[in-house]
Design a protein around this motif. Structure first.
Motif, PDB file in Angstrom:
ATOM      1  N   MET A 187       9.617  -3.748 -11.038  1.00 15.04           N
ATOM      2  CA  MET A 187       9.698  -3.040  -9.833  1.00 15.04           C
ATOM      3  C   MET A 187      10.461  -1.668  -9.857  1.00 15.04           C
ATOM      4  O   MET A 187       9.865  -0.608  -9.504  1.00 15.04           O
ATOM      5  CB  MET A 187      10.785  -3.865  -8.643  1.00 15.04           C
ATOM      6  N   VAL A 221       7.513   0.647 -11.728  1.00 16.31           N
ATOM      7  CA  VAL A 221       6.684   1.157 -10.583  1.00 16.31           C
ATOM      8  C   VAL A 221       7.112   2.180  -9.874  1.00 16.31           C
ATOM      9  O   VAL A 221       6.511   3.373  -9.583  1.00 16.31           O
ATOM     10  CB  VAL A 221       6.072  -0.114  -9.772  1.00 16.31           C
ATOM     11  N   ASN A 276       1.391   0.768 -14.592  1.00 18.89           N
ATOM     12  CA  ASN A 276       2.126   0.251 -13.254  1.00 18.89           C
ATOM     13  C   ASN A 276       1.061  -0.834 -12.740  1.00 18.89           C
ATOM     14  O   ASN A 276       1.551  -1.867 -11.955  1.00 18.89           O
ATOM     15  CB  ASN A 276       2.005   1.094 -12.214  1.00 18.89           C
ATOM     16  N   GLU A 277      -0.088  -0.975 -13.116  1.00 17.06           N
ATOM     17  CA  GLU A 277      -1.237  -2.185 -12.726  1.00 17.06           C
ATOM     18  C   GLU A 277      -0.569  -3.124 -13.147  1.00 17.06           C
ATOM     19  O   GLU A 277      -0.513  -4.262 -12.478  1.00 17.06           O
ATOM     20  CB  GLU A 277      -2.655  -1.756 -12.737  1.00 17.06           C
ATOM     21  N   GLN A 319       2.402  -3.925 -14.310  1.00 14.57           N
ATOM     22  CA  GLN A 319       3.643  -4.248 -13.731  1.00 14.57           C
ATOM     23  C   GLN A 319       3.642  -4.983 -12.335  1.00 14.57           C
ATOM     24  O   GLN A 319       4.204  -5.850 -12.053  1.00 14.57           O
ATOM     25  CB  GLN A 319       4.769  -2.947 -13.415  1.00 14.57           C
ATOM     26  N   LYS A 320       2.589  -4.711 -11.694  1.00 12.58           N
ATOM     27  CA  LYS A 320       2.222  -5.591 -10.267  1.00 12.58           C
ATOM     28  C   LYS A 320       2.040  -6.775 -10.585  1.00 12.58           C
ATOM     29  O   LYS A 320       2.547  -7.584  -9.934  1.00 12.58           O
ATOM     30  CB  LYS A 320       1.360  -4.587  -9.440  1.00 12.58           C
ATOM     31  N   ASN A 321       1.171  -7.114 -11.740  1.00  5.48           N
ATOM     32  CA  ASN A 321       0.847  -8.646 -12.048  1.00  5.48           C
ATOM     33  C   ASN A 321       1.938  -8.987 -12.377  1.00  5.48           C
ATOM     34  O   ASN A 321       2.241 -10.264 -11.907  1.00  5.48           O
ATOM     35  CB  ASN A 321      -0.216  -8.114 -13.259  1.00  5.48           C
ATOM     36  N   CYS A 358       3.923  -9.986  -9.436  1.00  9.42           N
ATOM     37  CA  CYS A 358       3.190 -11.035  -8.506  1.00  9.42           C
ATOM     38  C   CYS A 358       3.523 -12.578  -9.307  1.00  9.42           C
ATOM     39  O   CYS A 358       3.628 -13.458  -8.433  1.00  9.42           O
ATOM     40  CB  CYS A 358       1.532 -10.830  -8.532  1.00  9.42           C
TER      41      CYS A 358
END
Length: 402
Positions: free
Chosen positions: A318, A321, A388-389, A391-393, A396
């Motif tokens: 978090m 990102v 960052n993509e 990191q979002k995974n 989640c």
């Protein structure tokens, strides 16, 4: 963006300010302030100054050479250094390898390597990414084959930051191809002067030599230079990445950059008014400031977790990102404030005229051209350390269970 400090914390902050004022070379602070490239000597000099004071490894245990500071002391120190335009300490040995070695290394490895990180005997770089294994790091193909008391390493690493300055590299290597890809990786410490190691420069968009390719051809590495168990390197790699991502967020540096942006914008005018009085520009600055205050709170929570014996989890993703988005937005606003003067391809000396020396063009503010350079350089922030993509995974999966 001041916090309410206890009397003890305020006393510590004043102590840090006095130390920085007395020990940070003005020429070095000016370089950082103006966004100029730091030499190896520049970075080593501040490292040595902090080490002499015993303030270099604020997050290490005291018995291993750390400062033994509280969470707030670490936070205060980082923010005061950023506000004073002190260089960021090169993180690879101190903030990345150090915590891994403290947690997973043998006693012999700790006794030998940790003091060398502190006194600057070793400059470390990171051998993670490969041409075909960046965000999908577990797909790495650099191989290490056991041969008695040594491994023979063959392969390639890329985007190796400051590898041309380093004498040591910590590497993820594949030691077993017959199992799930995350389960066949080991963590090796490799001497960059070993026969078969080759470093080639990569020139980035801003014209700098900051990153490199590193090639390994039949490089022999002692088994004693393996951290932890064979084929367990993925565990150590993930632990290291949580520290790297937290560091990438750069809360203190973002706060300092925001303050500099406000000062810059207050001296730039649009239709006779300061940019800070322009509704559209001011709204973007306000959004950044709100996001930064929120990120600062999360950063304190993560530091507190580490101080209590834990490790950053999804929070590090978090921070990575949001921190990179904030820093990119600040650099975009700084470039917008300079307008036509924010040209990226001008030598690092503060410019007196624009690149073509056309007398019909107004003289740009000192340091304006470096704003463009910083803007281009900061595009990398949302990519390295795991995009960052990705990191979002991670967020989640770890928080939402998706």
């Amino acid at each position: 963006m001041d916090l309410d400090f206890t009397p003890q914390e305020e006393a510590f902050r004043q102590e840090v300010r006095r130390f920085i004022s007395s020990n940070l070379p003005p020429s070095l602070a000016d370089k950082v302030k103006n966004g100029l490239r730091l030499s190896k000597q520049d970075m080593e000099s501040w490292h040595a100054i902090l080490n002499k004071q015993g303030w270099l490894a604020s997050h290490w245990p005291q018995e291993l050479g750390g400062a033994g500071w509280s969470v707030m002391q670490q936070f205060i120190f980082d923010n005061e250094c950023a506000a004073a335009n002190a260089p960021r300490i090169v993180p690879f040995g101190l903030s990345m390898l150090g915590p891994v070695m403290i947690k997973y290394g043998s006693e012999q490895q700790k006794r030998y390597w940790l003091p060398r990180i502190l006194d600057g005997s070793d400059w470390w770089c990171q051998g993670y990414s490969e041409p075909g294994a960046g965000s999908d790091l577990a797909g790495l193909t650099t191989r290490a084959v056991r041969d008695g008391d040594e491994y023979i390493v063959n392969g390639q690493k890329t985007w190796t930051t400051l590898g041309h300055f380093a004498n040591m590299i910590f590497c993820l290597v594949r030691t077993n191809s017959e199992v799930k890809k995350q389960q066949g990786i080991s963590f090796l410490l490799i001497d960059m002067s070993s026969p078969g190691v080759e470093v080639r420069p990569i020139i980035t968009l801003d014209g700098a030599h900051e990153v490199n390719e590193v090639f390994f051809t039949d490089v022999r590495v002692p088994v004693a230079n393996r951290i932890g168990e064979e084929n367990k390197g993925w565990t150590y790699a993930k632990y290291l990445l949580t520290y790297e991502r937290t560091n990438i967020a750069g809360v203190g540096n973002a706060i300092a950059a925001l303050m500099a942006l406000k000062q810059q914008a207050s001296k730039r005018y649009k239709r006779g008014k300061s940019l800070l009085d322009d509704a559209a520009f001011a709204a973007r600055v306000a959004r950044v400031e709100i996001a930064l205050k929120n990120m600062r709170t999360t950063n304190l929570r993560v530091i507190s977790t580490v101080a209590n014996g834990g490790a950053p989890g999804a929070e590090s993703s978090m921070l990575k990102v949001k921190g990179t988005q904030i820093r990119q937005e600040i650099s975009a606003l700084a470039r917008r404030a300079e307008g036509v003067y924010a040209q990226p391809y001008i030598p690092q000396n503060p410019p007196q005229t624009l690149a073509n020396n056309d007398s019909d063009l107004a003289v740009g503010p000192a340091g304006a051209a470096t704003v463009g350079i910083q803007y281009f350089n900061n595009r990398k922030l949302s990519i390295f350390g795991g995009s960052n993509e990705i990191q979002k995974n991670i967020i989640c999966k770890m928080i939402l269970g998706l």
